[in-house]
Write an enzyme that holds these catalytic residues in place. Structure first.
Site, PDB file in Angstrom:
ATOM      1  N   HIS A 376       0.736  -1.073   0.065  1.00  0.00           N
ATOM      2  CA  HIS A 376       0.090   0.094  -0.117  1.00  0.00           C
ATOM      3  C   HIS A 376       0.846   1.541   0.145  1.00  0.00           C
ATOM      4  CE1 HIS A 376      -3.924  -1.953   0.728  1.00  0.00           C
ATOM      5  NE2 HIS A 376      -3.360  -2.777   1.276  1.00  0.00           N
ATOM      6  N   LYS A 567      -8.142  13.945   4.812  1.00  0.00           N
ATOM      7  CA  LYS A 567      -7.154  12.892   4.878  1.00  0.00           C
ATOM      8  C   LYS A 567      -6.081  12.889   5.917  1.00  0.00           C
ATOM      9  CE  LYS A 567      -6.413  14.063   0.203  1.00  0.00           C
ATOM     10  NZ  LYS A 567      -6.179  12.805  -0.498  1.00  0.00           N
ATOM     11  N   ARG A 568      -5.354  12.116   6.102  1.00  0.00           N
ATOM     12  CA  ARG A 568      -4.274  11.978   6.959  1.00  0.00           C
ATOM     13  C   ARG A 568      -3.283  13.315   6.736  1.00  0.00           C
ATOM     14  NH1 ARG A 568      -3.622   8.156  11.216  1.00  0.00           N
ATOM     15  NH2 ARG A 568      -1.690   9.120  11.805  1.00  0.00           N
ATOM     16  N   LYS A 573       1.045  14.251   0.846  1.00  0.00           N
ATOM     17  CA  LYS A 573      -0.269  14.842   0.470  1.00  0.00           C
ATOM     18  C   LYS A 573      -0.701  16.394   0.250  1.00  0.00           C
ATOM     19  CE  LYS A 573      -2.411  10.881   3.045  1.00  0.00           C
ATOM     20  NZ  LYS A 573      -2.926   9.778   2.025  1.00  0.00           N
ATOM     21  N   THR A 675      -8.440   6.819  -1.732  1.00  0.00           N
ATOM     22  CA  THR A 675      -9.802   6.306  -1.719  1.00  0.00           C
ATOM     23  C   THR A 675     -10.822   7.239  -1.460  1.00  0.00           C
ATOM     24  OG1 THR A 675      -9.769   5.293   0.443  1.00  0.00           O
ATOM     25  CG2 THR A 675      -9.358   3.804  -1.228  1.00  0.00           C
ATOM     26  N   LYS A 679     -14.843   8.324  -2.969  1.00  0.00           N
ATOM     27  CA  LYS A 679     -16.028   8.793  -2.327  1.00  0.00           C
ATOM     28  C   LYS A 679     -16.587  10.107  -2.785  1.00  0.00           C
ATOM     29  CE  LYS A 679     -13.720   6.413   1.548  1.00  0.00           C
ATOM     30  NZ  LYS A 679     -12.940   6.355   2.643  1.00  0.00           N
TER      31      LYS A 679
END
Ligand code: 26W
Length: 834
Positions: A376, A567-568, A573, A675, A679
């Site tokens: 992952h 998100k984290r 990111k 992911t 959504k």
């Protein structure tokens, strides 16, 4: 009446023969009342919604358990092939509304609660999230087991029952403060303890070998300190199909004799302390999502999961087949969710060799034909490596087996590439250095028949980069399985209005075949439909505002574009790039450059790993910038920035229906899949994103014209890293210069001098691996395109519909079908639901 024995032979038990429980409104009213009053002992004086939630959940749980037993017995009778999903994380969130949806009883229950004068919404809200995971990997596991049950596949989830889940996040003076999450404090109605399936787990001690009667070397692991793993089972219902699978979570407890030894020596207090040490193992979830920290307790957790789960599967196998393992690999598959449970490779060898007496080659063939590994992440700092010394001390027998596996493997490699010692060193499971380490990913690859990444780009990069030597050796082992999300939770349950509109027009087949959403495409041209779509979206935005009002006093305007990044928090990111854009918009307002302005509300949420210094700084920066912008009267409703505290599964269920724009802006090549992107798309948000992870496939599905693309490609990032010059970029770009000046003059930290120096230094560093400055211009331009489209309401709505219509590929039903067809090869089992 006194008991009188008048029967001579034991009667056949009928204790499990029961009439089927009703699913009508009146059945729920009656059961609710009985549980509320007779089981929980409450009455109208009780003001807490918790007990009403419990009573209703007990009534629903009864219906699940009924189907659960039937599923269990059907699997047993058919002796079908099974798969096991081994994961250190299952981020389940709440259960109540999902159980209602999947049992098809939502309306009956809502009506029943109405009859009783209760707000179903209030009961749903009183359930704590089961936060037994960090983020993407844990939530994926939860979506997977939902899809397995819906596809009627005999799959069991195995994990750990952490007493404390993911910490809850408070924001104090703009900074993250972690609070323990004691999610089990008020009990958990959904789980059943099954002490009869307890297993013993060994730690420490030493190994002893001898030669057996056939001349084989045999090893036993002795003088160990044992603990017990006790299973707690949660039912996992499929969507309206009678299947109820199992999630089995292990809790660590002390053994009796462990206590007794100390007790006899007179150390009563010490014996109780020893019990505590044992129970510590499953006390808390490690809150790191991309940083391995080498802690012994974490290795204990991993071994407990692997050993208990394998003993469980083998125990039930031996119960049915005795000690004959010839069919074992044909009937069982283990999917390893990242390397966290990958010690299962060595543990399966140990159980087959030491406990069941198989010889090496037979045991190895079984192991290699049953284990499959999913990677992952490509981030080097997230790759697990355990010190050989620690391993030897904690799990001496496992360490020996890993050395043996490696010796056999090294022989295979030398036979294939004679004399290539560099390659041997690169591929060895044991990493040499001043301290030796076990490379868990390599152990997983060597011990598996399948290795997959979680999006097309990610799988390609694994093959060409991280696992290149292994790919050259075993090209056939490698494959891709693009992630998904379950459309039941992430569309039907969280956005009933939109789901209702969809079903009204194309029927309800999409709930189990999401590709049918493409039937929505023609409706993007239907004005009446577009108007309804738009109204529903606006309603969802209003609901989101109302939900956030509880925590903030920021005036959100429903006409503004809702721009969301949840998100984290991690540098790759690039929440920081998002903030730079917000500061740029603020700067434009301040200098009066607001012709043709589009109002915007920017929402950012996410937790930082408690030890991640930069991520915590970024959270503080977001909060400080938010404070300055939101309290500036010149800005007004043109721009808002809000940090949403304590982002979690149940928060996302409220956020994703109300989002217009989904921020998926990681540095290309760093996000394995993502992911959240799926959504948002499913709920009709547009994506602004880089060519990274599953964004690439999202764009392929929806078409370039319905996706806001920006940024360097993965190849360009690699290329540029050799001569990256952020200061040159800043000098050339007036907007970025102004943003940096605002930051550097302390505009956002007037009373906290120096606070953001490290952030500014990271943007200006030629070594910045996330290349924030490099993508600034292209990000700003893409945001301008977003605004232009948003101003054309009809065009925006059309694109929103097309995004939802094109999201069919991103159902975990599709992902799991791929896992099953290409890896597990299970046959679906129909459960009689009459
Ligand atoms: C050992 C510490 C540790 C803990 C967790 C290292 C790595 C992890 C996970 C691999 C982090 C994770 O959740 N990865 C995410 O997995 C998702 C599901 O496949 C992907 O969508 C995300 O892109 C990926 O970051």
């Amino acid at each position: 009446m006194p008991y009188k024995s008048f029967k001579t032979s034991k009667p056949k038990s009928t204790i499990t023969i029961l009439p089927k429980l009703g699913l009508e409104e009146r059945d729920f009213v009656a059961d609710f009342k009985r549980y509320y009053s007779h089981r929980l002992g409450r009455d109208e004086n009780c003001t807490s919604p918790h007990y009403a939630y419990e009573a209703l959940s007990m009534a629903i749980s009864d219906r699940l358990i009924e189907r659960w037993k039937k599923t269990y017995n059907t699997y047993k009778e058919t002796d079908c092939k099974r798969a096991y999903y081994l994961s250190m994380e299952f981020l389940m969130g709440r259960t109540l509304s999902n159980a209602m949806l999947n049992l098809g009883i939502t309306e009956a229950v809502e009506q029943a609660m109405y009859d009783l004068g209760l707000e179903i919404e209030e009961l749903i809200e009183s359930e704590p999230d089961a936060g037994l995971g960090n983020g993407g990997l844990g939530r994926l596991a939860a979506c997977f087991i939902d899809s397995c049950a819906t596809l009627q596949l005999p799959v069991t989830g195995y994990g750990l029952r952490y007493e404390y889940g993911m910490f809850s996040q408070d924001i104090v003076n703009g900074e993250q403060v972690e609070k323990p999450d004691h999610w089990l404090r008020n009990g958990n109605v959904w789980e059943i303890e099954r002490p009869e399936y307890t297993h013993r787990i060994k730690f420490c001690g030493r190994t002893k070998s001898h030669i057996d009667e056939f001349g084989n070397k045999r090893t036993s692991w002795v003088e160990t300190q044992d603990i017990l793993a006790v299973p707690y089972d949660t039912p996992i219902p499929g969507y309206k199909n009678g299947t109820v699978n199992t999630l089995r979570l292990w809790k660590a407890t002390a053994t009796e004799e462990f206590n007794l030894q100390e007790f006899n020596a007179g150390d009563y207090a010490e014996s109780v302390a020893a019990k505590n040490t044992a129970e510590n193992i499953t006390m808390v979830l490690y809150p790191n999502d991309a940083n391995e920290n080498g802690k012994a307790l974490r290795l204990r957790q991993q071994y407990l999961l692997a050993s208990a789960s394998l003993q469980d599967v083998i125990g039930s196998w031996v119960g049915r087949h005795g000690n004959d393992f010839t069919e074992f690999a044909a009937k069982n598959a283990f999917q390893l969710n990242d390397t966290h449970p990958s010690i299962a490779v060595a543990e399966l060898m140990r159980l087959l060799l030491d406990v069941h007496g198989l010889v090496w080659n037979d045991a190895w063939a079984i192991t290699r034909n049953t284990m499959a590994y999913t990677n992952h992440t490509l981030l080097p700092e997230a790759l697990e490596r355990w010190s050989v010394n620690l391993f030897k001390q904690l799990l001496p027998r496992l360490m020996e087996i890993i050395f043996d596996i490696n010796a056999h493997f090294m022989a295979e490699v030398s036979a294939h590439w004679p004399g290539d010692t560099d390659r041997l060193g690169r591929m060895s499971i044991i990493e040499e250095g001043h301290e030796q380490h076990v490379r868990m990913a390599y152990l997983a690859i060597v011990g598996s028949f399948s290795v997959n990444g979680v999006a097309a780009l990610h799988s390609k990069l694994l093959q060409q980069g991280l696992f290149r030597d292994f790919y050259e050796f075993w090209p056939g082992k490698f494959n891709n399985k693009t992630n998904g999300v379950t459309p039941r939770r992430w569309l039907a349950a969280c956005n009933p209005e939109l789901a209702g509109l969809i079903t009204e027009n194309i029927g309800n087949g999409w709930l189990t075949d999401l590709s049918l959403l493409n039937k929505l495409k023609p409706y993007a041209k239907d004005e009446a439909f577009c108007q309804k779509w738009h109204d529903i979206k606006q309603n969802a935005k209003q609901k989101l505002i109302d939900y956030k009002k509880l925590e903030h006093d920021v005036d959100f305007n429903v006409e503004a574009i809702f721009d969301v990044q949840v998100k984290r928090v991690h540098e790759y990111k690039r929440q920081l790039l998002n903030v730079l854009h917000v500061i740029h918009l603020y700067d434009r307002i301040k200098r009066g450059d607001t012709a043709n302005w589009t109002d915007r509300c920017v929402l950012i949420g996410g937790k930082a790993a408690p030890g991640y210094y930069m991520a915590k700084k970024i959270i503080k920066l977001i909060n400080n910038v938010s404070h300055v912008i939101n309290s500036d009267p010149d800005v007004g409703k043109k721009l808002k920035l809000v940090f949403l505290p304590n982002y979690r599964v149940s928060a996302m269920e409220k956020i994703c229906p109300g989002a217009d724009l989904s921020e998926q802006i990681s540095t290309a090549g760093k996000e394995a899949s993502g992911t959240g992107n799926m959504k948002f798309m499913m709920n009709g948000a547009m994506t602004i994103g880089t060519l990274d992870g599953a964004n690439i496939e999202i764009r392929e599905e929806v078409g370039d014209e319905n996706f806001f693309l920006f940024g360097l490609t993965e190849g360009q990032v690699g290329e540029m890293s050799h001569h990256y010059d952020p200061n040159g970029i800043i000098d050339q770009d007036e907007d970025l210069q102004r943003v940096m000046r605002l930051l550097e003059c302390g505009h956002f930290n007037q009373f906290e001098p120096g606070l953001f120096d490290d952030i500014m230094a990271s943007i200006r560093s030629p070594q910045d691996p996330w290349m924030t400055a490099a993508d600034f211009r292209s990000f700003i331009d893409a945001q301008k395109r977003v605004e232009a489209v948003y101003q054309d309401r009809k065009l925006w709505t059309k694109m929103s519909i097309l995004n939802c219509a094109a999201s069919g590929k991103f159902s975990t039903d599709r992902t799991i079908t791929d896992y099953n067809n290409e890896i597990w090869k299970l046959t679906p089992v129909t459960i009689d639901d009459k």
